[in-house]
Design an enzyme around this catalytic site. Structure first.
Site, PDB file in Angstrom:
ATOM      1  N   ASP A 110     -25.626  -7.024  -0.008  1.00 38.22           N
ATOM      2  CA  ASP A 110     -24.331  -6.898  -0.662  1.00 38.22           C
ATOM      3  C   ASP A 110     -24.535  -7.409  -2.096  1.00 38.22           C
ATOM      4  OD1 ASP A 110     -21.448  -6.898  -1.100  1.00 38.22           O
ATOM      5  OD2 ASP A 110     -21.637  -9.088  -0.938  1.00 38.22           O
ATOM      6  N   ASP A 130     -21.714  -8.601  -4.928  1.00 38.55           N
ATOM      7  CA  ASP A 130     -20.874  -9.718  -5.382  1.00 38.55           C
ATOM      8  C   ASP A 130     -20.724 -10.760  -4.273  1.00 38.55           C
ATOM      9  OD1 ASP A 130     -20.505  -8.277  -7.753  1.00 38.55           O
ATOM     10  OD2 ASP A 130     -18.858  -7.155  -6.869  1.00 38.55           O
ATOM     11  N   TYR A 132     -14.328  -8.161  -9.580  1.00 38.29           N
ATOM     12  CA  TYR A 132     -14.408  -7.033 -10.514  1.00 38.29           C
ATOM     13  C   TYR A 132     -15.356  -7.291 -11.682  1.00 38.29           C
ATOM     14  CZ  TYR A 132     -10.448  -5.827  -7.647  1.00 38.29           C
ATOM     15  OH  TYR A 132      -9.649  -5.570  -6.579  1.00 38.29           O
TER      16      TYR A 132
END
Ligand SMILES: [Zn+2]
Length: 386
Positions: A234, A236, A245
């Site tokens: 993954d 973030d 974001y």
């Protein structure tokens, strides 16, 4: 970096061998030849490919879709034959870069794209030194600049055109015709007007338009079609601190120890593949272009640790905005695509994430999946940007 791949070939010389597919889709080692080209371009840093398609283009569209190995795939379609020059000119309308790589869809040539980029000439041609041949024309070079393209004739030793170019877009945009041969009307005719540089490469070269080469490719390309293993990550909260974001390079902060950890998987011979939900794209916070620039920067930073990420798969959707999709984790779509596109054996893969949906997506694909917890995310979430 953007590339146009000319995939509209009719395959006339191969017609007796392969008749029901466009020539670039002719099977080599049980996969379409075009895959070897796209795999090579992706590994060399191409992020966006425009496939110039024509004859039986639905076969190509069905196979590759809109994304392949994390690259964005765009189609430029010709309804009537535009020939190579017209096909490139039309495909350029789908490109944004000033200089675009152009690659023949029926040849494979392992070249250094960065060496081509270092040349400033408006047209750069990748050339290959061959001995005792008669089926290729030759390229005449002086001081690195191409003087002429010569027709096919028996040759003891010479440089041939490898079918990979770096083209300044204005050369074709300003050309008055829409249907023309790039080889005849630009390369062979304009050596005096347009500065053309040559970059010689000793890399593997094959032209499957030649039946003997096509037969040989079944053996010689085997090593380029291995079964792979991968470590999925993954992004973030797993590789970098999750600031919600993330898209600006200056906001990238690696979680302590992760670059070194990624390097271990590189060294162990695993493909390192990122699978990341990027709903910020659906929300309009940033575009795919910004995201790709961040990923490029991430790899530049990882290089300082001797580490690299082989591919980034992303889901640009959000269910409330773009509707449900098969790629947003915990759905397994991105991992399924990577398994197919990188020829992975799920039993030899592993996945790391920091959220339950990461593990869920991995396990749906039969991949051993582990949660990584780290304190830096907790600290960051206290000061997160909304
Ligand atoms: Zn999605």
């Amino acid at each position: 970096m953007e590339a146009i791949v000319l995939a509209g070939g009719f395959g006339t010389r191969l017609a007796h061998v392969v008749s029901d597919v466009p020539k670039p889709m002719a099977p080599v080692c049980n996969r379409p030849f075009l895959r070897f080209i796209l795999d090579d371009l992706q590994a060399k840093g191409i992020e966006r490919v425009v496939l110039a398609v024509g004859y039986k283009q639905e076969v190509i569209r069905d196979y590759f879709g809109a994304h392949y190995r994390g690259m964005q795939i765009v189609y430029s379609s010709e309804d009537t034959p535009l020939f190579t020059g017209g096909a490139i000119k039309k495909a350029l309308q789908s490109c944004s870069a000033e200089r675009v790589f152009v690659v023949n869809g029926d040849t494979f040539f392992d070249v250094d794209l960065h060496a081509m980029q270092r040349e400033s000439a408006p047209l750069v041609v990748a050339v290959k030194r061959m001995k005792k041949f008669s089926r290729y024309g030759t390229v005449q070079i002086e001081d690195g600049r191409i003087q002429a393209f010569r027709e096919k004739q028996p040759c003891d030793e010479g440089l041939i055109n490898g079918g990979i170019y770096l083209v300044n877009r204005t050369i074709l945009e300003d050309y008055p015709k829409d249907k023309f041969s790039f080889e005849n009307e630009i390369l062979e005719t304009k050596t005096a007007e347009i500065e053309m540089a040559a970059v010689e490469s000793e890399g593997y070269f094959i032209d499957i338009g030649i039946p003997e080469d096509y037969a040989a490719a079944q053996e010689t390309m085997k090593e380029r079609a291995p079964i792979n293993k991968a470590a999925f990550f993954d992004r973030d909260g797993t590789i970098n601190v999750d600031i919600h974001y993330l898209y600006r390079p200056e906001d990238l902060k690696f979680i302590a120890g992760m670059p070194e950890f990624i390097r271990k998987w590189n060294d162990w011979g695993y493909k390192v593949i990122v699978v990341t939900n990027q709903a910020g794209i659906a929300r309009g916070y940033y575009g795919e272009k910004e995201m790709r620039a961040l990923h490029r920067y991430m790899n530049e930073r990882l290089a300082e640790y001797g580490a690299h990420i082989d591919a980034f798969y992303y889901c640009p959707h959000h269910p409330e905005i773009t509707g449900p999709c098969h790629c947003r984790k915990p759905e397994p779509g991105m991992i399924e695509d990577a398994i197919r596109e990188f020829d992975l054996d799920p039993a030899q893969c592993i996945l790391f994430g920091d959220k339950p949906w990461d593990v869920e997506a991995g396990e749906k694909c039969g991949i051993k999946s582990e949660m990584i917890e780290n304190k830096e995310n907790e600290d960051a979430s206290k000061t997160k940007r909304e």
